[in-house]
Design an enzyme around this catalytic site. Structure first.
Site, PDB file in Angstrom:
ATOM      1  N   GLU A 126      25.889  27.580 -10.239  1.00 11.47           N
ATOM      2  CA  GLU A 126      26.122  28.427  -9.065  1.00 11.47           C
ATOM      3  C   GLU A 126      26.671  29.798  -9.470  1.00 11.47           C
ATOM      4  O   GLU A 126      26.435  30.795  -8.792  1.00 11.47           O
ATOM      5  CB  GLU A 126      27.105  27.708  -8.113  1.00 11.47           C
ATOM      6  CG  GLU A 126      26.973  28.137  -6.668  1.00 11.47           C
ATOM      7  CD  GLU A 126      27.654  27.182  -5.698  1.00 11.47           C
ATOM      8  OE1 GLU A 126      27.089  26.112  -5.397  1.00 11.47           O
ATOM      9  OE2 GLU A 126      28.770  27.494  -5.247  1.00 11.47           O
ATOM     10  N   HIS A 147      18.769   6.343 -23.624  1.00  6.65           N
ATOM     11  CA  HIS A 147      17.673   5.421 -23.327  1.00  6.65           C
ATOM     12  C   HIS A 147      16.841   5.884 -22.139  1.00  6.65           C
ATOM     13  O   HIS A 147      16.079   5.106 -21.583  1.00  6.65           O
ATOM     14  CB  HIS A 147      18.235   4.012 -23.099  1.00  6.65           C
ATOM     15  CG  HIS A 147      18.945   3.493 -24.311  1.00  6.65           C
ATOM     16  ND1 HIS A 147      18.327   2.709 -25.255  1.00  6.65           N
ATOM     17  CD2 HIS A 147      20.204   3.710 -24.768  1.00  6.65           C
ATOM     18  CE1 HIS A 147      19.197   2.439 -26.226  1.00  6.65           C
ATOM     19  NE2 HIS A 147      20.333   3.038 -25.952  1.00  6.65           N
ATOM     20  N   LYS A 200      21.729  27.583   4.627  1.00  6.56           N
ATOM     21  CA  LYS A 200      22.769  27.279   5.631  1.00  6.56           C
ATOM     22  C   LYS A 200      22.359  27.856   6.977  1.00  6.56           C
ATOM     23  O   LYS A 200      22.528  27.212   8.013  1.00  6.56           O
ATOM     24  CB  LYS A 200      24.105  27.916   5.218  1.00  6.56           C
ATOM     25  CG  LYS A 200      24.853  27.176   4.149  1.00  6.56           C
ATOM     26  CD  LYS A 200      26.252  27.767   4.043  1.00  6.56           C
ATOM     27  CE  LYS A 200      26.893  27.430   2.729  1.00  6.56           C
ATOM     28  NZ  LYS A 200      28.112  28.195   2.472  1.00  6.56           N
TER      29      LYS A 200
HETATM   30  O1  PA5 Z   1      32.009  27.184  -5.225  1.00  5.69           O
HETATM   31  C1  PA5 Z   1      31.891  27.409  -4.035  1.00  5.69           C
HETATM   32  O2  PA5 Z   1      32.371  28.438  -3.504  1.00  5.69           O
HETATM   33  C2  PA5 Z   1      31.185  26.437  -3.115  1.00  5.69           C
HETATM   34  O3  PA5 Z   1      30.615  25.397  -3.800  1.00  5.69           O
HETATM   35  C3  PA5 Z   1      32.173  25.875  -2.088  1.00  5.69           C
HETATM   36  O4  PA5 Z   1      33.199  25.216  -2.762  1.00  5.69           O
HETATM   37  C4  PA5 Z   1      31.502  24.901  -1.130  1.00  5.69           C
HETATM   38  O5  PA5 Z   1      30.411  25.520  -0.532  1.00  5.69           O
HETATM   39  C5  PA5 Z   1      32.472  24.436  -0.066  1.00  5.69           C
HETATM   40  O6  PA5 Z   1      33.015  25.530   0.600  1.00  5.69           O
HETATM   41  P1  PA5 Z   1      34.315  25.416   1.474  1.00  5.69           P
HETATM   42  O7  PA5 Z   1      35.454  25.104   0.594  1.00  5.69           O
HETATM   43  O8  PA5 Z   1      34.447  26.757   2.125  1.00  5.69           O
HETATM   44  O9  PA5 Z   1      34.078  24.326   2.487  1.00  5.69           O
END
Ligand code: PA5
Length: 475
Positions: A296, A325, A439
């Protein structure tokens, strides 16, 4: 652990040209080139840190938070059998990874007197069967709930929370729910913060500027981990040592080397995937946590200057020896597009010996008298050597044992490496613009006001039956 003890070893012998040859392996020219880029990346890191843009680097100094979390945990432990975490992504992977690493693997199955702390459940999906079954197994009166969301608006987490709030309030009343609730969210913004204020719920803040995947050492990780009896102060001590090592050694640190080696392998050698392969069940979820952090943070279409980046290195999880495996054949003989990172521990917390039986069979007799830990580690070493001999780049991160300090050290090292990698690729490792569009489509499909246009956009892209194959019993 003594101050001079080694907490982590990064061994990259199996990446260099001396071992793999100059075409596949990294040459000394490659290494000196990346050292110069890393020196600049470290300077950039230091400047951004001074501006307050990298608060995750200062989290390990926080002596107050572990105390707060331990105090809360001491209270929760007296009254509750279960702790339920509601969160997703960075709000779930950190606590889950460290819980698996630092509590006995059968923590939740142990009887209360042996466990000593509540069971910990991290509910990080909205599958109705999975989440429903989890809730059905919990007694609200004996369950403590920690909802974690920085934005307070994540559909998955907030849906879970709405279900739990409704059930718990019906079973125990608003006050009963309040007594067993901790909210971890932004200190000022978001609907979850507004709910905290309206209802007087207990809350811990996620420091501004610390994104989900960099938040394991905030209350996001420390609160649920303390609830399950993890030594959170030890975890922070390890992370502090990693930060100090980076502050002291900069471009020569393990964090910088991890970033630089992977950048070279991706950009110069066309190895777009990094297989993170722990050889310990305890470290298995660390590979999931790392997967989010790496993918990410670095998978970006645009550079900071707006030019196309197409950056990133796909992190894939494998578990040794299990995936020897299933996946290893591909890594040994398939496309030359991967690097393997072995994650190992020299010592295991448990000792299990293989008995000296069936001696008359050559194929089995050699195993007798060894421990399973020896077998697993020799499989790790043997696999790494086999890959190197076949011209497949791999490197190893090894810790002396899986404990709070070594795990804290590893996590902070990998977070530092991720930010430095962002600079090497020229991208922002702290944002995630690519997840927003999906989203928005979901909001449209779920009927959220203001997202009507997304429903129309979705319908415009409706799949044609022409490109679909459906099977039924009649063929
Ligand atoms: O790394 C990130 O910012 C995301 O993976 C968030 O942690 C995830 O989308 C969850 O977001 P939030 O903590 O606002 O619910």
């Amino acid at each position: 652990m003594e101050k001079n003890d080694v907490l982590l070893t990064l061994d990259y012998n199996h990446l260099v040209a001396e071992v793999l040859g100059p075409e596949i392996g990294l040459t000394s020219a490659d290494l000196s080139e990346v050292k110069k880029s890393l020196a600049k990346a470290v300077k950039d890191f230091e400047a951004r840190r001074r501006e307050g843009l990298l608060p995750f680097a200062d989290l390990p100094q926080d002596a107050a938070l572990p105390k707060t979390c331990r105090k809360l945990a001491a209270e929760v432990r007296k009254k509750f059998d279960d702790a339920l975490v509601l969160g997703i992504g960075g709000s779930a992977l950190g606590p889950s990874a460290v819980f698996t690493a630092l509590r006995p693997l059968n923590h939740n199955a142990l009887p209360a007197d042996k466990r000593g702390w509540p069971r910990l459940h991290v509910a990080d999906n909205v599958d109705p069967e999975g989440f429903g079954a989890l809730l059905d197994g919990l007694d609200p009166s004996k369950t403590f709930v920690n909802v974690i969301s920085k934005s307070g608006a994540t559909a998955e987490t907030m849906s879970q929370f709405m279900i739990v709030a409704d059930r718990f309030q019906k079973a125990l009343g608003p006050e009963g729910f309040k007594e067993r609730l901790l909210v971890t969210t932004d200190p000022q913004n978001g609907v979850l913060r507004r709910l905290v204020e309206e209802n007087g719920w207990t809350a811990l803040p996620i420091p501004p500027g610390v994104g989900g995947r960099f938040s394991v050492l905030t209350a996001v990780g420390l609160a649920p981990l303390a609830l399950a009896g993890v030594d959170v102060a030890g975890l922070l001590t390890g992370a502090r040592r990693a930060q100090e090592a980076f502050d002291r050694t900069g471009a020569a640190s393990q964090a910088a080397l991890f970033a630089g080696l992977n950048w070279l392998l991706t950009v110069k050698k066309g190895r777009g995937s990094l297989v993170m392969m722990p050889y310990a069940d305890a470290l298995g979820r660390v590979a999931d946590w790392f997967g989010q952090l790496w993918n990410e943070s670095l998978g970006k279409a645009k550079k900071l200057d707006g030019s196309p980046a197409g950056a990133g290195q796909t992190s894939i999880k494998a578990l040794g020896a299990t995936d020897q495996h299933s996946q290893l054949q591909l890594y040994m003989e398939g496309p030359q597009d991967k690097t393997i990172c072995f994650l190992g521990t020299e010592a295991f917390r448990a000792k299990l010996s293989i008995p000296k039986i069936f001696k008359k069979f050559n194929e089995l007799g050699y195993l007798g008298g060894h421990s399973l830990g020896e077998l697993l580690n020799n499989e790790r070493l043997g696999t790494a050597k086999a890959l190197a001999e076949s011209g497949r780049p791999n490197f190893s991160l090894t810790m002396p044992k899986v404990g709070p300090e070594t795990v804290g050290f590893l996590l902070q090292t990998l977070m530092l490496a991720t930010v430095l990698s962002g600079t090497l690729y020229g991208v922002d490792p702290l944002d995630q613009p690519g997840v927003e569009l999906g989203k928005k489509f979901t909001y449209g499909l779920m009927g959220r006001a203001g997202f009507e246009e997304m429903t129309e956009r979705y319908d415009r892209l409706k799949p044609s039956k022409k490109f679909m194959v459906e099977s039924s019993p009649l063929g």
